[in-house]
Design a protein around this motif. Structure first.
Motif, PDB file in Angstrom:
ATOM      1  N   UNK A  46      76.289  -7.419 -42.381  1.00  0.00           N
ATOM      2  CA  UNK A  46      76.629  -6.068 -42.822  1.00  0.00           C
ATOM      3  C   UNK A  46      76.351  -5.082 -41.703  1.00  0.00           C
ATOM      4  N   UNK A  47      77.218  -4.106 -41.582  1.00  0.00           N
ATOM      5  CA  UNK A  47      77.028  -2.999 -40.646  1.00  0.00           C
ATOM      6  C   UNK A  47      76.629  -1.763 -41.455  1.00  0.00           C
ATOM      7  N   UNK A  68      69.481   3.057 -42.579  1.00  0.00           N
ATOM      8  CA  UNK A  68      68.956   2.723 -41.242  1.00  0.00           C
ATOM      9  C   UNK A  68      67.702   1.857 -41.326  1.00  0.00           C
ATOM     10  N   UNK A  69      66.991   1.904 -42.463  1.00  0.00           N
ATOM     11  CA  UNK A  69      65.791   1.068 -42.622  1.00  0.00           C
ATOM     12  C   UNK A  69      66.138  -0.419 -42.678  1.00  0.00           C
ATOM     13  N   UNK A  70      67.381  -0.738 -42.970  1.00  0.00           N
ATOM     14  CA  UNK A  70      67.812  -2.135 -42.984  1.00  0.00           C
ATOM     15  C   UNK A  70      67.980  -2.687 -41.567  1.00  0.00           C
ATOM     16  N   UNK A  74      68.336  -0.744 -32.319  1.00  0.00           N
ATOM     17  CA  UNK A  74      69.268  -1.499 -31.495  1.00  0.00           C
ATOM     18  C   UNK A  74      70.047  -2.581 -32.242  1.00  0.00           C
ATOM     19  N   UNK A  75      69.660  -2.856 -33.458  1.00  0.00           N
ATOM     20  CA  UNK A  75      70.334  -3.876 -34.258  1.00  0.00           C
ATOM     21  C   UNK A  75      71.558  -3.244 -34.928  1.00  0.00           C
ATOM     22  N   UNK A  76      72.709  -3.905 -34.834  1.00  0.00           N
ATOM     23  CA  UNK A  76      73.941  -3.346 -35.375  1.00  0.00           C
ATOM     24  C   UNK A  76      74.373  -3.992 -36.683  1.00  0.00           C
ATOM     25  N   UNK A  77      73.834  -5.163 -37.000  1.00  0.00           N
ATOM     26  CA  UNK A  77      74.203  -5.850 -38.234  1.00  0.00           C
ATOM     27  C   UNK A  77      72.954  -6.432 -38.891  1.00  0.00           C
ATOM     28  N   UNK A  78      73.093  -6.753 -40.177  1.00  0.00           N
ATOM     29  CA  UNK A  78      71.998  -7.358 -40.928  1.00  0.00           C
ATOM     30  C   UNK A  78      72.569  -8.559 -41.680  1.00  0.00           C
TER      31      UNK A  78
END
Length: 194
Positions: A46-47, A68-70, A74-78
């Motif tokens: 997910x973005x 943004x807490x997810x 620097x991280x763009x996906x989860x």
């Protein structure tokens, strides 16, 4: 639960996630369904913009901070596992919770919930909530309902009451102390499993 456990076996690391987060097989299945609905591109990631489909976040004045807490800086996906771990912060705390074999405090413990809430304010991740950061949240939450002067006054009073070491900012320990009597479980719960 037979169908749940057989379906949950198709979800990568489901057993490990249930152990780590305290979610049941039914919860993991439900979260996986929600994740797949948000994952429009079917990439398994997910973005931030994918969370826009969650009406409650879109309507929340600090929804962008919650989203943004997810994501780590620097991280763009989860991925699904990270998605579940974050949502575990919002699971009600159980009074008879045992942590046999647990390596760390559960995500839904009072301390971990407070740390999650603290990071919604501490956007620069310096370990302090500055007056500027506090004002940003107040502006987002209260918007045009109050004047800028009133916002400044609210922020000033909050910092004066919570800032025990008088450094003009609120540390996590000060944040935790100021919320000692607050019902964090009630304030940090969402009905995402309905």
């Amino acid at each position: 639960m037979g169908s749940n456990s057989s379906s949950v076996n198709n979800i990568p690391n489901a057993q490990e996630l249930m152990q780590e987060t305290g979610f049941s097989a039914a919860h993991i299945l439900r979260l996986y369904e929600r994740f797949e609905c948000l994952d429009k591109d079917k990439r398994g990631q997910l973005r931030p913009q994918d969370f826009g489909a969650v009406r409650e976040l879109a309507m929340n004045p600090i929804g962008d901070r919650i989203i943004s807490a997810f994501f780590s800086p620097g991280q763009e996906t989860v991925d699904f596992a990270s998605f579940v771990r974050i949502l575990a912060h919002f699971r009600p705390t159980e009074t008879n919770q045992t942590r046999d074999g647990a390596k760390q405090e559960p995500a839904n413990s009072r301390t971990r919930k407070l740390k999650f809430a603290f990071q919604l304010y501490d956007q620069d991740r310096d370990g302090k909530i500055s007056r500027v950061e506090l004002l940003q949240v107040l502006r987002a939450m209260l918007g045009m309902q109050v004047t800028e002067e009133q916002l400044q006054s609210i922020a000033e009073r909050a910092i004066q009451e919570a800032d025990l070491d008088k450094d003009d900012a609120i540390s996590f320990d000060e944040f935790r102390k100021s919320l000692e009597k607050a019902d964090i479980d009630h304030r940090m719960s969402i009905r995402f499993l309905r």
